[in-house]
Enzyme design. Structure first.
Site, short mmCIF file in Angstrom:
data_model
loop_
_atom_site.label_atom_id
_atom_site.label_comp_id
_atom_site.label_asym_id
_atom_site.label_seq_id
_atom_site.Cartn_x
_atom_site.Cartn_y
_atom_site.Cartn_z
N ASP A 142 6.09 -4.15 8.74
CA ASP A 142 4.64 -4.00 8.75
C ASP A 142 4.19 -2.67 9.34
O ASP A 142 3.38 -1.95 8.74
CB ASP A 142 4.00 -5.16 9.53
CG ASP A 142 2.50 -5.01 9.64
OD1 ASP A 142 1.81 -5.43 8.71
OD2 ASP A 142 2.03 -4.45 10.65
N ALA A 170 -0.32 -5.41 6.91
CA ALA A 170 0.40 -5.14 5.67
C ALA A 170 1.19 -6.37 5.22
O ALA A 170 1.19 -6.72 4.04
CB ALA A 170 1.34 -3.94 5.85
N ASP A 171 1.87 -7.02 6.15
CA ASP A 171 2.58 -8.26 5.83
C ASP A 171 1.63 -9.31 5.27
O ASP A 171 1.90 -9.94 4.25
CB ASP A 171 3.25 -8.82 7.09
CG ASP A 171 4.62 -8.24 7.37
OD1 ASP A 171 5.24 -7.71 6.43
OD2 ASP A 171 5.07 -8.31 8.52
N LEU A 172 0.55 -9.53 5.99
CA LEU A 172 -0.36 -10.61 5.62
C LEU A 172 -1.02 -10.36 4.27
O LEU A 172 -1.10 -11.26 3.43
CB LEU A 172 -1.43 -10.78 6.71
CG LEU A 172 -0.92 -11.20 8.08
CD1 LEU A 172 -2.04 -11.22 9.09
CD2 LEU A 172 -0.26 -12.57 8.01
N GLY A 175 1.34 -10.76 1.34
CA GLY A 175 1.51 -12.18 1.03
C GLY A 175 0.34 -12.75 0.27
O GLY A 175 0.51 -13.49 -0.71
#
Length: 397
Positions: A142, A170-172, A175
């Site tokens: 991230d 960025a991860d969230l 997803g």
């Protein structure tokens, strides 16, 4: 007893979840929370041990990401395990993975391989930088994406260096975008009858989230800089000190600015040539903020929130996380939800931030234990008792 579904909205879809850590589980959580039949594939090694990246299984992070799912164990590195997975994929609607791009090919579970078995399969992939290109083999994290995606260059106070955002944005978002892509592909499948490969990456998601800051460069060749708590275009908008803390005040347009000046007891600021127009307020932002701060420091946050809202000026307190969950509106929205479980464990997690009037989402089931429903899932896919026993003896499941 049938597994409880979180909603009826996606209950007709079966999802095989190969994801790990955060971006992938965030994607699959969206599907599980809306009632999809999600089967989490827990990695089982040749020695019978399991890999558990992403923190302790009973830890708050893991629990928040994996509710409303079932879990089975499977050793995908064993040829028999690969055969089992392909039998599952032949009947599934969706597969989601966030391995490095080359891993799924080595395992033989890439989109092209599964499409030969099930042309209707929708295959969701999340990577750090994309499935191909010069960086595709790099590991993605991230904070790396926040930096490369431009976010850290516009976050934080001017002159204090780049600053990461306090959540793994960025991860969230990767997803969430993958989940959106999967749902779009499922809708399209109703017309074409065929599945497709849905791809996103942390880098793409982060760049997309720059939004107007990115378009300022693409359209006007203006490089956005750090502005701290100041809004880059709506002035004055920012954080102001009160007698007992801080408050956010947001003004957009001349009328709200005039209401703000009246509400804080400074009508003379409206006609002051330094602040009379939007360009003037932009040029003299620091002086204007200082003038407002001198006045907001005289009353409490609670008083200002009440008075400014009564005057039609957007504002709000700045909460710590515990304070946020105690707010009356947050409690009314019911986003903090208890998860039912037979172990009498206290599990309270963050629910979905949207509601559907006929098919709402709920916390229907706690996150599964390691491989908890292996036999149950295999039986549903047509595996017999003797076959399941043999797979266990071989340490395939």
């Amino acid at each position: 007893m049938p597994f409880p579904r979180a909603s009826q909205a996606l209950s007709r879809f079966t999802v095989l979840d190969l994801t790990r850590v955060r971006s992938g589980p965030t994607c699959v959580r969206q599907l599980a929370d809306w009632g999809a039949n999600v089967i989490k594939i827990d990695a089982l090694l040749e020695d019978g041990g399991g890999e558990q990246p992403g923190g302790p299984r009973h830890g708050s992070d893991f629990q928040n990401l994996h509710r409303n799912k079932r879990a089975m164990t499977l050793n995908l590195k064993d040829p028999k395990g690969l055969e089992v997975f392909k039998r599952l994929a032949a009947k599934a609607d969706v597969v989601v993975e966030n391995f490095r791009p080359d891993v799924k090919g080595k395992l033989g579970i890439d989109y092209e391989s599964l499409r030969q078995i099930n042309p209707r399969i929708v295959y969701g992939s999340i990577s750090g930088f994309g499935q191909d290109g010069p960086y595709h083999k790099r590991p993605g994290f991230d904070q790396i994406a926040q930096g490369m995606g431009g976010l850290m260059s516009v976050t934080g106070a001017p002159g204090q260096g780049p600053m990461r955002v306090g959540i793994p944005v960025a991860d969230l978002t990767a997803g969430l975008f993958c989940a959106l892509g999967i749902l779009t592909a499922l809708l399209e499948r109703e017309v074409s009858g065929e599945g497709q490969w849905v791809q996103t990456s942390l880098l793409q998601a982060q760049i997309f989230m720059l939004d107007f800051q990115a378009s300022r460069w693409l359209m006007e060749k203006e490089v956005a800089k750090q502005a701290g708590n100041n809004h880059p275009t709506s002035i004055p908008t920012g954080v102001f000190k009160t007698s007992d803390g801080y408050i956010n005040i947001a003004t957009t347009g001349g009328r709200i600015w005039e209401r703000c000046a009246q509400a804080i007891g400074a009508p003379e600021l409206i006609t002051n040539p330094d602040y009379a127009t939007a360009p003037a307020r932009s040029r003299n932002r620091d002086a204007l903020n200082a003038a407002i701060n001198k006045l907001t420091e005289k009353k409490s946050t609670e008083t200002w929130v009440r008075e400014l809202n009564e005057a039609g000026v957007p504002c709000g307190p700045i909460y710590s996380i515990d304070q946020m969950f105690e707010d009356a509106q947050v409690k009314h929205l019911g986003i903090a939800q208890h998860v039912p479980n037979d172990e009498n464990r206290h599990i309270q997690l963050v629910g979905q931030p949207m509601t559907l009037s006929r098919t709402p989402s709920k916390m229907a089931a706690r996150p599964p234990e390691f491989g908890e429903q292996t036999e149950e899932v295999l039986a549903e896919f047509g595996f017999g008792k003797d076959e399941i026993a043999d797979l266990r003896q071989r340490k395939v499941v």
